[in-house]
Design an enzyme around this catalytic site. Structure first.
Site, PDB file in Angstrom:
ATOM      1  CG  ASP A  18      -2.060   0.923   1.127  1.00  0.00           C
ATOM      2  OD1 ASP A  18      -2.298   1.452   0.019  1.00  0.00           O
ATOM      3  OD2 ASP A  18      -2.743   1.148   2.148  1.00  0.00           O
ATOM      4  CG  HIS A  35       0.444   1.960  -9.508  1.00  0.00           C
ATOM      5  ND1 HIS A  35       0.202   1.579  -8.207  1.00  0.00           N
ATOM      6  CD2 HIS A  35      -0.672   2.626  -9.906  1.00  0.00           C
ATOM      7  CE1 HIS A  35      -1.004   1.982  -7.839  1.00  0.00           C
ATOM      8  NE2 HIS A  35      -1.545   2.621  -8.850  1.00  0.00           N
ATOM      9  CG  LEU A 128      11.511 -21.399  -4.020  1.00  0.00           C
ATOM     10  CD1 LEU A 128      12.566 -20.436  -4.535  1.00  0.00           C
ATOM     11  CD2 LEU A 128      11.605 -21.529  -2.502  1.00  0.00           C
TER      12      LEU A 128
HETATM   13  C1  FPP Z   1      -1.646   0.159  -3.546  1.00  0.00           C
HETATM   14  O1  FPP Z   1      -1.254   1.501  -3.550  1.00  0.00           O
HETATM   15  C2  FPP Z   1      -1.204  -0.479  -4.774  1.00  0.00           C
HETATM   16  C3  FPP Z   1      -2.013  -0.998  -5.732  1.00  0.00           C
HETATM   17  C4  FPP Z   1      -3.477  -1.016  -5.642  1.00  0.00           C
HETATM   18  C5  FPP Z   1      -1.473  -1.595  -6.945  1.00  0.00           C
HETATM   19  C6  FPP Z   1      -0.162  -2.244  -6.725  1.00  0.00           C
HETATM   20  C7  FPP Z   1       0.307  -2.846  -7.935  1.00  0.00           C
HETATM   21  C8  FPP Z   1       1.576  -2.796  -8.357  1.00  0.00           C
HETATM   22  C9  FPP Z   1       2.714  -2.158  -7.707  1.00  0.00           C
HETATM   23  C10 FPP Z   1       1.897  -3.463  -9.578  1.00  0.00           C
HETATM   24  C11 FPP Z   1       2.262  -4.822  -9.261  1.00  0.00           C
HETATM   25  C12 FPP Z   1       2.461  -5.483 -10.459  1.00  0.00           C
HETATM   26  C13 FPP Z   1       2.563  -6.779 -10.579  1.00  0.00           C
HETATM   27  C14 FPP Z   1       2.785  -7.278 -11.908  1.00  0.00           C
HETATM   28  C15 FPP Z   1       2.462  -7.725  -9.479  1.00  0.00           C
HETATM   29  P1  FPP Z   1      -2.349   2.609  -3.714  1.00  0.00           P
HETATM   30  O2  FPP Z   1      -2.427   2.974  -5.155  1.00  0.00           O
HETATM   31  O3  FPP Z   1      -3.629   2.151  -3.099  1.00  0.00           O
HETATM   32  O4  FPP Z   1      -1.713   3.758  -2.904  1.00  0.00           O
HETATM   33  P2  FPP Z   1      -2.478   4.910  -2.122  1.00  0.00           P
HETATM   34  O5  FPP Z   1      -3.256   4.234  -1.031  1.00  0.00           O
HETATM   35  O6  FPP Z   1      -1.365   5.740  -1.629  1.00  0.00           O
HETATM   36  O7  FPP Z   1      -3.339   5.620  -3.126  1.00  0.00           O
END
Ligand code: FPP
Length: 233
Positions: A18, A35, A128
């Site tokens: 998060d 992201h 794994l």
């Molecule tokens: C939470 O931060 C993150 C997400 C909802 C998306 C996370 C996904 C990735 C990093 C990509 C992963 C990719 C793969 C291929 C596994 P948020 O956007 O909710 O952050 P905020 O709460 O600060 O808005």
């Protein structure tokens, strides 16, 4: 690895990644760049878990069923990352790791579905395990399991039977769950598997979570007294 007792490491670690959006906003960047940075962190930290700490199972919450409510541009960006990640790059980047997608990935575009299925097939004999939650909801997973149980004609169930129908069939439960960014919630992640997990909520936003934070998290885990509802003599 000083301060870490190898014998007391979690065998199954979960991350609720998060804070990507807030990390980007605080730098005046678009959320997608949060992201992008979060994706780099994800690769670094999961590899550290598998290959440095030898933790055999890592679970990641990358996209919840509620995340479809985000702006289309952000969803499209994440979909591209999922497509890219579950390609032959995964096989090369994660030797010995089996990809196990949790969630109804068939709701993603065909190009993602094709990659996910090919990647799961290619890696299926690896020892794994990388559980990747995309279009995932813990409550939906239980509904999915219950439907599987009904379809197979079970007249009554035990905990062991339920476990056989989860996305994590055959795996031990989560020992340790880390949620970054200072939010103290599970947000519907692996509700069954987290029943006795130790929980840890570091303030750092996911893109900033580095190897030192991981080490500190594991030290914190090792300081916990896991009693599983029992008492110590
Ligand atoms: C939470 O931060 C993150 C997400 C909802 C998306 C996370 C996904 C990735 C990093 C990509 C992963 C990719 C793969 C291929 C596994 P948020 O956007 O909710 O952050 P905020 O709460 O600060 O808005």
């Amino acid at each position: 690895m000083s301060n870490i007792e190898l014998k007391k490491l979690p065998q199954h670690i979960a991350f609720i990644i998060d804070g990507n959006g807030r990390w980007a906003k605080s730098r005046g960047l678009p959320r997608t760049l949060g992201h992008k940075a979060g994706f780099e962190t994800l690769k670094k930290i999961t590899k550290e878990c598998f290959y440095n700490y030898k933790i055999p199972i890592v679970s990641i919450y990358a996209f919840s069923t509620e995340n479809w409510n985000r702006p289309q541009k952000e969803i499209d960006y994440l979909i591209d990352l999922f497509e890219d990640y579950t390609s032959e790059k995964f096989v090369k980047d994660y030797p010995g790791v089996k990809l196990n997608v949790m969630g109804d990935y068939t709701k993603f575009p065909d190009r993602v579905v094709r990659n996910v299925e090919a990647c799961m097939e290619t890696t299926k004999d690896n020892k794994l395990i990388f559980n990747l939650g995309i279009n995932y909801s813990g409550q939906d997973e239980l509904v999915y399991a219950i439907n599987g149980i009904i379809n197979d004609g079970h007249k009554s169930v035990t905990r062991e039977v339920v476990e056989e129908y989860l996305y994590t069939a055959g795996q031990p439960p989560v020992d340790f769950c880390v949620r970054t960014s200072g939010e103290y919630r599970l947000s519907n992640f692996m509700l069954w598997q987290l029943a006795y997990a130790e929980l840890y909520f570091p303030k750092v936003k996911w893109p900033g979570f580095n190897r030192k934070h991981l080490k500190d998290s594991l030290i914190e885990y090792q300081s916990r007294d896991r009693r599983f509802g029992s008492i110590k003599e």
